[in-house]
Design a protein around this motif. Structure first.
Motif, PDB file in Angstrom:
ATOM      1  N   PHE A 227       0.661  -1.146   0.034  1.00  0.00           N
ATOM      2  CA  PHE A 227       0.058  -0.099  -0.028  1.00  0.00           C
ATOM      3  C   PHE A 227       0.827   1.341   0.122  1.00  0.00           C
ATOM      4  N   ASP A 228       1.781   1.343   0.907  1.00  0.00           N
ATOM      5  CA  ASP A 228       2.757   2.575   0.826  1.00  0.00           C
ATOM      6  C   ASP A 228       3.510   2.785  -0.501  1.00  0.00           C
ATOM      7  N   GLU A 229       3.994   1.680  -0.804  1.00  0.00           N
ATOM      8  CA  GLU A 229       4.810   1.626  -2.218  1.00  0.00           C
ATOM      9  C   GLU A 229       4.112   2.297  -3.143  1.00  0.00           C
ATOM     10  N   GLN A 230       2.601   1.769  -3.416  1.00  0.00           N
ATOM     11  CA  GLN A 230       1.903   2.200  -4.484  1.00  0.00           C
ATOM     12  C   GLN A 230       1.422   3.659  -4.188  1.00  0.00           C
ATOM     13  N   LEU A 231       1.159   3.832  -3.097  1.00  0.00           N
ATOM     14  CA  LEU A 231       0.601   5.289  -2.567  1.00  0.00           C
ATOM     15  C   LEU A 231       1.767   6.344  -2.938  1.00  0.00           C
ATOM     16  N   LYS A 232       2.895   6.167  -2.668  1.00  0.00           N
ATOM     17  CA  LYS A 232       4.076   7.147  -3.031  1.00  0.00           C
ATOM     18  C   LYS A 232       4.142   7.383  -4.493  1.00  0.00           C
ATOM     19  N   LYS A 233       3.933   6.220  -5.422  1.00  0.00           N
ATOM     20  CA  LYS A 233       3.953   6.112  -6.730  1.00  0.00           C
ATOM     21  C   LYS A 233       2.986   6.954  -7.099  1.00  0.00           C
TER      22      LYS A 233
ATOM     23  N   ILE B 143       1.097   9.220  -5.783  1.00  0.00           N
ATOM     24  CA  ILE B 143       1.278  10.938  -5.697  1.00  0.00           C
ATOM     25  C   ILE B 143       2.314  11.484  -6.251  1.00  0.00           C
ATOM     26  N   LYS B 144       3.562  10.746  -6.569  1.00  0.00           N
ATOM     27  CA  LYS B 144       4.348  11.458  -7.358  1.00  0.00           C
ATOM     28  C   LYS B 144       4.150  11.418  -8.965  1.00  0.00           C
ATOM     29  N   ASP B 145       3.267  10.515  -9.539  1.00  0.00           N
ATOM     30  CA  ASP B 145       3.160  10.806 -10.688  1.00  0.00           C
ATOM     31  C   ASP B 145       2.029  11.938 -10.919  1.00  0.00           C
ATOM     32  N   GLY B 146       1.167  12.465  -9.730  1.00  0.00           N
ATOM     33  CA  GLY B 146       0.348  13.646  -9.863  1.00  0.00           C
ATOM     34  C   GLY B 146      -0.798  13.534 -10.732  1.00  0.00           C
ATOM     35  N   ARG B 147      -1.454  12.394 -10.638  1.00  0.00           N
ATOM     36  CA  ARG B 147      -2.782  12.301 -11.596  1.00  0.00           C
ATOM     37  C   ARG B 147      -4.080  12.158 -10.943  1.00  0.00           C
ATOM     38  N   ILE B 148      -3.936  12.375  -9.569  1.00  0.00           N
ATOM     39  CA  ILE B 148      -5.100  12.593  -8.488  1.00  0.00           C
ATOM     40  C   ILE B 148      -5.439  13.806  -8.084  1.00  0.00           C
ATOM     41  N   SER B 149      -6.794  13.960  -7.881  1.00  0.00           N
ATOM     42  CA  SER B 149      -7.288  15.129  -7.473  1.00  0.00           C
ATOM     43  C   SER B 149      -6.966  15.344  -5.879  1.00  0.00           C
ATOM     44  N   LYS B 150      -6.953  16.588  -5.474  1.00  0.00           N
ATOM     45  CA  LYS B 150      -6.713  17.115  -4.162  1.00  0.00           C
ATOM     46  C   LYS B 150      -7.377  16.347  -3.180  1.00  0.00           C
ATOM     47  N   GLU B 151      -8.979  16.164  -3.582  1.00  0.00           N
ATOM     48  CA  GLU B 151      -9.582  15.279  -2.571  1.00  0.00           C
ATOM     49  C   GLU B 151      -9.330  13.978  -2.528  1.00  0.00           C
TER      50      GLU B 151
ATOM     51  N   SER C 279      -6.264  12.713  -2.884  1.00  0.00           N
ATOM     52  CA  SER C 279      -5.035  12.854  -2.084  1.00  0.00           C
ATOM     53  C   SER C 279      -5.324  12.936  -0.438  1.00  0.00           C
ATOM     54  N   LEU C 280      -6.604  13.658  -0.193  1.00  0.00           N
ATOM     55  CA  LEU C 280      -6.932  13.717   1.262  1.00  0.00           C
ATOM     56  C   LEU C 280      -7.599  12.359   1.577  1.00  0.00           C
ATOM     57  N   ILE C 281      -8.141  11.924   0.915  1.00  0.00           N
ATOM     58  CA  ILE C 281      -8.921  10.433   1.260  1.00  0.00           C
ATOM     59  C   ILE C 281      -7.724   9.675   1.369  1.00  0.00           C
ATOM     60  N   LEU C 282      -6.528   9.457   0.346  1.00  0.00           N
ATOM     61  CA  LEU C 282      -5.453   8.498   0.571  1.00  0.00           C
ATOM     62  C   LEU C 282      -4.603   9.001   1.811  1.00  0.00           C
ATOM     63  N   GLU C 283      -4.462  10.129   2.201  1.00  0.00           N
ATOM     64  CA  GLU C 283      -3.896  10.582   3.352  1.00  0.00           C
ATOM     65  C   GLU C 283      -4.298   9.774   4.727  1.00  0.00           C
ATOM     66  N   ILE C 284      -5.915   9.771   4.719  1.00  0.00           N
ATOM     67  CA  ILE C 284      -6.675   9.229   5.597  1.00  0.00           C
ATOM     68  C   ILE C 284      -6.413   7.756   5.741  1.00  0.00           C
ATOM     69  N   LEU C 285      -6.492   7.107   4.651  1.00  0.00           N
ATOM     70  CA  LEU C 285      -6.313   5.832   4.499  1.00  0.00           C
ATOM     71  C   LEU C 285      -4.904   5.315   4.919  1.00  0.00           C
ATOM     72  N   LYS C 286      -4.024   6.364   4.655  1.00  0.00           N
ATOM     73  CA  LYS C 286      -2.675   6.007   5.090  1.00  0.00           C
ATOM     74  C   LYS C 286      -2.719   5.941   6.611  1.00  0.00           C
ATOM     75  N   LEU C 287      -3.400   6.192   7.553  1.00  0.00           N
ATOM     76  CA  LEU C 287      -3.349   6.207   8.962  1.00  0.00           C
ATOM     77  C   LEU C 287      -3.740   4.712   9.376  1.00  0.00           C
ATOM     78  N   LYS C 288      -3.792   3.978   8.482  1.00  0.00           N
ATOM     79  CA  LYS C 288      -4.093   2.538   8.696  1.00  0.00           C
ATOM     80  C   LYS C 288      -5.308   2.082   9.634  1.00  0.00           C
ATOM     81  N   ASN C 289      -6.097   2.697   9.735  1.00  0.00           N
ATOM     82  CA  ASN C 289      -7.512   2.520  10.592  1.00  0.00           C
ATOM     83  C   ASN C 289      -7.407   3.040  11.927  1.00  0.00           C
ATOM     84  N   ASP C 290      -6.211   3.721  12.203  1.00  0.00           N
ATOM     85  CA  ASP C 290      -6.215   4.554  13.442  1.00  0.00           C
ATOM     86  C   ASP C 290      -6.938   5.877  13.428  1.00  0.00           C
ATOM     87  N   TYR C 291      -7.993   5.839  13.350  1.00  0.00           N
ATOM     88  CA  TYR C 291      -8.636   7.363  13.097  1.00  0.00           C
ATOM     89  C   TYR C 291      -8.784   8.177  14.370  1.00  0.00           C
ATOM     90  N   THR C 292      -8.134   7.762  15.497  1.00  0.00           N
ATOM     91  CA  THR C 292      -8.107   8.575  16.884  1.00  0.00           C
ATOM     92  C   THR C 292      -7.101   9.337  16.936  1.00  0.00           C
TER      93      THR C 292
END
Length: 266
Positions: free
Chosen positions: A159-165, A167-175, A177-190
């Motif tokens: 997941f982390d490797e794919q996420l870096k790629k 984001i680097k490619d820059g083909r996703i929207s700002k929204e 990107s924000l969702i992916l940043e939350i997913l990166k928290l690995k279910n720790d939403y507290t």
């Protein structure tokens, strides 16, 4: 001298070289050889070309991976689409049938991945998304669904490797990107950093089911307010599921928490 000029022209990404590749790929498509057409475009994109040519090639690759060769396959696929919410198992049958006829069609594979994801079958969703991604690594939809499948499976390194790629490619929207940043928290939403990101997402789109779900998971708000969020999530996902899945098609697992939310109300 002529050979030298031709060599320099090719290295500099002469527009004619792209037109030649495109024409050759089109000829392969006429013969229904999608695999060879995809190979030609991907090979071209691996070279040092101009930005405009690359963008044209990426768009062309998207078109040829989504092209339907026959009307029959097209109808079978759209029948699956129409059954997606009401009869998912029948929809799956139609998608699989369509795939036997056009195995490299991205539309078919990705909707099959979306269906698997909506059923909580993250392994199968990941397999289909990976298949599409390997055909077209520039596909935003394939990247997003593949990321979510790996998130669901807890394949954090992948997941982390794919996420870096992505984001680097820059083909996703700002929204996105924000969702992916939350997913990166690995279910720790507290965590403290989670609250601000989730609130920002919820403020941007309070009807997005994942924003509602994450907000009630992260908030230290009164039980009454939490209950309202849970009820809102259930209302959206139970009464407007078809519309929601269509609007947020790259997040097909967003209504997979109905049972969990129902238990909160008990």
């Amino acid at each position: 001298m002529a050979i030298l000029i031709f060599s320099l022209s090719a290295q500099s990404g002469d527009p004619r070289s792209w037109l030649e590749i495109k024409k050759e790929a089109e000829n392969q498509l006429i013969n229904e050889d999608r695999a060879e057409a995809i190979f030609l475009i991907k090979k071209f994109l691996q070279q040092k070309n101009g930005k405009v040519q690359n963008q044209q090639a990426i768009e062309f690759l998207k078109n040829i991976t989504q092209l339907f060769f026959t009307e029959n396959t097209h109808k079978t696929y759209f029948l699956g689409k129409s059954l997606f919410v009401s009869e998912p198992e029948r929809a799956k049958e139609k998608f699989l049938l369509a795939k036997t006829k056009e195995p490299l069609n991205e539309k078919i594979s990705l909707d099959l991945a979306r269906l698997f994801m909506s059923q909580g079958d993250c392994k199968s969703a990941g397999k289909e998304a990976l298949f599409s991604y390997e055909q077209n690594p520039y596909s935003e939809a394939a990247s997003l669904i593949l990321l979510q499948a790996n998130h669901c499976l807890g394949n954090w390194e992948t997941f982390d490797e794919q996420l870096k790629k992505i984001i680097k490619d820059g083909r996703i929207s700002k929204e996105d990107s924000l969702i992916l940043e939350i997913l990166k928290l690995k279910n720790d939403y507290t965590r403290e950093e989670a609250a601000s990101k989730i609130e920002k997402l919820y403020t941007k789109d309070s009807e997005f089911p994942l924003a509602i779900y994450w907000k009630q998971k992260s908030s230290q708000m009164p039980s009454k307010s939490k209950k309202q969020l849970v009820e809102k999530y259930l209302s959206v996902c139970q009464n407007e599921k078809a519309k929601v899945l269509e609007r947020y098609e790259n997040y097909p697992g967003l209504c997979n928490y109905i049972s969990e939310m129902e238990s909160v109300l008990q």
